[in-house]
Design a protein around this motif. Structure first.
Motif, short mmCIF file in Angstrom:
data_model
loop_
_atom_site.label_atom_id
_atom_site.label_comp_id
_atom_site.label_asym_id
_atom_site.label_seq_id
_atom_site.Cartn_x
_atom_site.Cartn_y
_atom_site.Cartn_z
N GLY A 62 -5.67 42.93 61.54
CA GLY A 62 -4.26 42.72 61.19
C GLY A 62 -4.11 42.35 59.73
N GLY B 276 13.25 37.35 59.40
CA GLY B 276 14.32 36.88 58.53
C GLY B 276 13.93 36.83 57.06
N SER C 209 18.83 38.38 60.81
CA SER C 209 17.89 38.58 61.93
C SER C 209 18.34 37.69 63.07
CB SER C 209 16.46 38.23 61.50
OG SER C 209 16.38 36.88 61.15
#
Ligand SMILES: Cc1cc2nc3c(=O)[nH]c(=O)nc-3n(C[C@H](O)[C@H](O)[C@H](O)COP(=O)(O)OP(=O)(O)OC[C@H]3O[C@@H](n4cnc5c(N)ncnc54)[C@H](O)[C@@H]3O)c2cc1C
Length: 418
Positions: free
Chosen positions: A11, A45, A231
């Motif tokens: 990741g 966000g 968001s």
């Protein structure tokens, strides 16, 4: 096994890239596997707390990020129903606020920029980036792991070996590793995330309001490129109701209609604004502590635990948790070898990492759950906003409880980049 790498990081988001920079700087041979092509947008966000900017500076990445980040956030707020309450976000003692140093305060930055620059920094520090690649299988041996990875463009298959794996894969996709199991039976309280950018908003530049609406919560903040990021998270049952009342609309549009009709502050901020790019959605979220891995596998960021995004601390927790883990790894193992990676040493790393993690983040998780449940319900929202209108300083306190002002504690000096 002759390990090709000391650590494989699965990741390349904020947690993975941070771990890659820190370990590569300490002389470790690091591979980082990222399935997506960057730059890419992400449901988030985009607010990065003040407490994380000193770490970004240590990683050698603060300056380019500051050059493009949105304005400094000096006020927080709550928009719920007709109520619009605001208060100061006190991140530093007054004299530092006066100085107005950008790094001393929080600000937002699109994930297409943050993640791309962090991963680029990991490469510069010496990490080998395998992208766009996924890990399809891994085998554990006595002295490490063998990972099979697949290039999503060329379909080539590679085998990488490593003593350790750092799980930094976030929390969306279930797959082969023990840290990648996010399957749960669907439940009406499951939360789905939505995000969009807007141009031409009337939201004050220095304000980040929390949005409280029936069945969900969210946030708005000015981000890079003169855009506002909106968001939110919404419960599965509320989402179904929104879709029933706007049957022709897409899910995100139905959520936006619900949000603007139940939250005056959003309506005022965005009535003349224009959508910039497409809505993104994701879910369901799996909040709470998942664990820190086992044997030679260590979990960081959302792979280890996830707070409700209502406190906008996930990026910070990702970067900070990697800083905590890498400090312990470098201190306990120096460079991983057959001798240094005994079961005993690996457990000592996990124990110290978990302890530092709880010291820094346990309260943040609990507070995020409390705020989420409080602000998803109309009655408790009305009571809370009524109270906050009389005592706005409680908002400032709430931000402090959620970790916005407290520097990372228990960082091992080994994690400081030289
Ligand atoms: C609605 C919403 C709003 C939010 N707002 C904020 C906010 O304002 N501020 C804030 O700090 N946080 C916010 N967050 C939380 C924040 O986005 C996350 O906590 C943060 O992204 C976690 O970082 P990470 O590195 O752990 O995981 P991620 O950012 O999810 O990165 C994981 C990476 O791993 C890759 N990956 C996954 N599986 C594999 C695989 N099998 N092989 C290879 N690569 C793989 C993915 O492509 C991804 O790039 C919000 C979250 C939501 C849902």
């Amino acid at each position: 096994m002759n390990a090709a790498y000391d650590a494989i990081i699965l990741g390349g988001g904020p947690s993975g890239a941070t771990a890659a920079v820190l370990l590569a700087q300490a002389g470790w041979r690091v591979a980082i596997i990222e399935k997506a092509e960057f730059p890419r947008r992400k449901v988030c966000g985009e607010f990065i707390s003040a407490t994380t900017w000193p770490l970004l500076r240590q990683l050698g990445i603060a300056q380019p990020l500051l050059e493009i980040a949105g304005p400094v956030v000096r006020r927080i707020g709550i928009y719920g129903g007709e109520a619009m309450v605001t208060a100061q976000l006190l991140t530093q003692p007054a004299h530092a606020q006066d100085r107005g140093t950008a790094e001393d305060s929080g600000m937002a930055l699109g994930r297409e920029h943050l993640d791309t620059l962090l991963l680029k920094r990991a490469k510069e520090a010496g990490a080998e980036v395998w992208q766009p690649c996924t890990m399809s299988a891994y085998v554990a041996y006595d002295d490490g792991y063998e990972c099979t990875i697949n290039n999503r463009h060329t379909h080539q298959v590679h085998t990488l070996q490593s003593r350790l794996i750092i799980a930094a894969h976030g929390s969306w996709e279930s797959a082969a590793m023990l840290t990648q199991d996010f399957r749960r039976p669907p439940h009406k309280s499951d939360l789905f995330g939505f995000k969009a950018h807007f141009h031409g908003s009337a939201l004050p530049h220095d304000l980040m309001p929390l949005l409280a609406f029936p069945g969900g919560y969210g946030g708005m903040v000015h981000t890079d490129g003169d855009r506002v990021s909106l968001s939110c998270c919404i419960r599965r049952d509320q989402l179904a109701r929104c879709r029933l009342s706007s049957p022709q609309a897409r899910a995100a549009e139905a959520v936006f209609t619900h949000l603007t009709s139940s939250c005056k502050g959003v309506e005022l901020a965005l009535s003349a604004a224009a959508l910039d790019g497409a809505w993104l959605s994701v879910g369901p979220l799996r909040t709470g502590i998942r664990g820190f891995g086992q044997d030679g596998i260590f979990a960081v960021g959302n792979a280890a635990a996830e707070a409700h995004p209502i406190i906008a601390e996930g990026i910070s927790m990702a970067i900070q948790s990697s800083t905590l883990l890498c400090g312990q790894l470098i201190a306990h193992l120096q460079l991983p070898s057959a001798a240094s990676c005994s079961r005993h040493s690996l457990e000592a790393v996990r124990r110290d990492y978990a302890k530092a993690w709880h010291t820094n983040f346990s309260r943040r998780l609990r507070i995020s759950a409390l705020f989420a449940h409080l602000f998803m319900r109309p009655l408790t929202t009305r009571i809370a906003t009524g109270l906050l209108q009389h005592f706005p300083q409680l908002l400032t306190e709430g931000a402090r409880w959620s970790g916005k002002t407290e520097p990372l504690r228990g960082t091992h000096p080994a994690a400081v980049v030289r």
